[in-house]
Design an enzyme around this catalytic site. Structure first.
Site, mmCIF file in Angstrom:
data_model
loop_
_atom_site.group_PDB
_atom_site.id
_atom_site.type_symbol
_atom_site.label_atom_id
_atom_site.label_comp_id
_atom_site.label_asym_id
_atom_site.label_seq_id
_atom_site.Cartn_x
_atom_site.Cartn_y
_atom_site.Cartn_z
ATOM 1 C CB SER A 1 61.239 -10.802 51.319
ATOM 2 O OG SER A 1 61.241 -12.176 51.640
ATOM 3 N N GLY A 2 60.881 -10.952 54.609
ATOM 4 C CA GLY A 2 61.624 -11.255 55.828
ATOM 5 C C GLY A 2 62.329 -12.582 55.648
ATOM 6 C CG ASN B 1 54.562 -16.554 52.302
ATOM 7 O OD1 ASN B 1 53.688 -17.029 51.598
ATOM 8 N ND2 ASN B 1 54.426 -15.383 52.911
ATOM 9 C CB SER C 1 58.928 -13.804 55.021
ATOM 10 O OG SER C 1 58.516 -12.468 55.175
ATOM 11 C CE1 TYR D 1 49.467 -10.394 55.881
ATOM 12 C CE2 TYR D 1 49.746 -10.936 53.570
ATOM 13 C CZ TYR D 1 49.017 -10.355 54.578
ATOM 14 O OH TYR D 1 47.841 -9.713 54.287
#
Length: 357
Positions: free
Chosen positions: A277-278, A205, A239, A133
């Site tokens: 978070s991914g 990120n 993420s 993102y």
């Protein structure tokens, strides 16, 4: 101009790197970028393309494994990877709202690039497209990324040194509340008298400043200035996507185990893998090239590193991921925010970082 990388600052990372200390140290791997920056349009985003093979006409399977440490993110095509142990075509990384457009563009590129396969077989494209993102630095809702940007990144893919920081999909990304984005690294190891390379590329990120560590030192607490957190939840947001590629012959099962080790690599930087978070990881092997399974015989024969001897590759993955994240951060420079406006996400002070070591 590219800023000095982490090793050039004197940071003593463990392990032996390839010549470029990049994912492109794995023979045949190429990387391309489309970088979209226009402050007047509040635009700072892009697409990163990784081509594991130089195949054309008919795709050659790439053995693959996938692992999600925390699933607040997207990486398309992974259900088939989990079942089949392979994928075809490239891997692309972009922003969260750009996944559909990039998927469309990669599909278009694959239909053209593998024209024989799609014309003569019931070919299908199931691209791997991942995201993080970038809405703090980019107007993500403006949907600036288009299919053509994905196609351009794929045609731009080349070997050699890989740009880091604010390029491609990493253009609008923040890690440990420093400007970050794209980072890469590699390791070479020997198993049974044979040398192998493990390459890594990250789109970083993730992370909170207070958690940030480099080689065991609490850098985030030693360099606390300039933290941008106004208007954001007081928890980890963002993420990280990790792509690992090796020339070691590994099965889909072994590659899933390699992908898991990316979690240990990012953990060395201090992140706990927060709930927002991914953290999604992909591991690929370009060894054992062969025909598409529907064009192969009934019984397949492939080489594979014995699982009892695989530990050096696990360590290579951990070390390469750890260093790639730091490379992404040291490449960062100060950038003005979009949401909320009027603030700066700082690049890390590399002089101060170097002085800590």
């Amino acid at each position: 101009m590219q800023k000095p990388r982490a090793r050039a600052l004197g940071l003593p990372f463990a392990g032996t790197t390839g010549p470029l200390n990049a994912i492109t140290d794995v023979a045949g791997v190429t990387v391309g970028f489309t970088t979209l920056t226009d402050p007047a349009l509040n635009m700072r985003t892009g697409v990163t393309a990784i081509r594991p093979r130089a195949d054309k006409g008919v795709p050659v399977p790439i053995w693959a494994g996938h692992y999600a440490l925390n699933g607040n993110g997207e990486m398309t095509g992974t259900h088939w990877i989990d079942d089949a142990g392979y994928m075809i075509g490239p891997v692309c990384i972009t922003n969260t709202h750009g996944v559909g457009a990039v998927h469309h563009g990669v599909t278009q590129w694959m239909i053209e690039h593998y024209a024989e396969f799609f014309a003569q077989d019931h070919g299908w494209a199931m691209p791997v497209v991942a995201e993080t993102y970038d809405g703090v630095l980019n107007d993500i809702n403006a949907l600036r990324v288009t299919p053509d940007h994905a196609v351009a990144a794929l045609w731009a893919a080349k070997g050699g040194a890989v740009h880091e920081g604010s390029v491609g999909g990493g253009n609008g990304m923040i890690a440990y509340q420093f400007k970050a984005g794209t980072g890469t690294a590699s390791r070479v190891v020997e198993i049974g008298g044979q040398g192998y390379t493990m390459g890594c590329l990250v789109q970083a990120n993730h992370g909170r400043r207070s958690d940030f560590q480099v080689l065991g030192r609490m850098v985030g607490q030693l360099i606390p200035e300039g933290v941008f957190d106004r208007g954001l939840p007081q928890k980890e947001m963002g993420s990280i996507i990790v792509v690992l590629i090796t020339d070691a012959p590994l099965s889909g099962l072994s590659l899933r185990q390699v992908a898991k080790r990316a979690a240990l690599g990012i953990g060395r930087g201090g992140t706990p893998g927060g709930n927002s978070s991914g953290d999604i990881f992909l591991a690929l092997s370009v060894a054992n090239p062969g025909p598409m399974p529907q064009r192969a015989g009934t019984v397949l024969s492939k080489m594979e590193v014995n699982g009892e001897a695989i530990d050096p590759l696990y360590m290579a993955a951990v070390q390469a991921v750890e260093e790639a994240v730091v490379n992404a951060i040291v490449a960062g420079e100060d950038v003005a925010t979009f949401k909320p406006k009027g603030h700066i996400v700082p690049g890390i002070d590399t002089t101060r970082l170097a002085a800590l070591f």
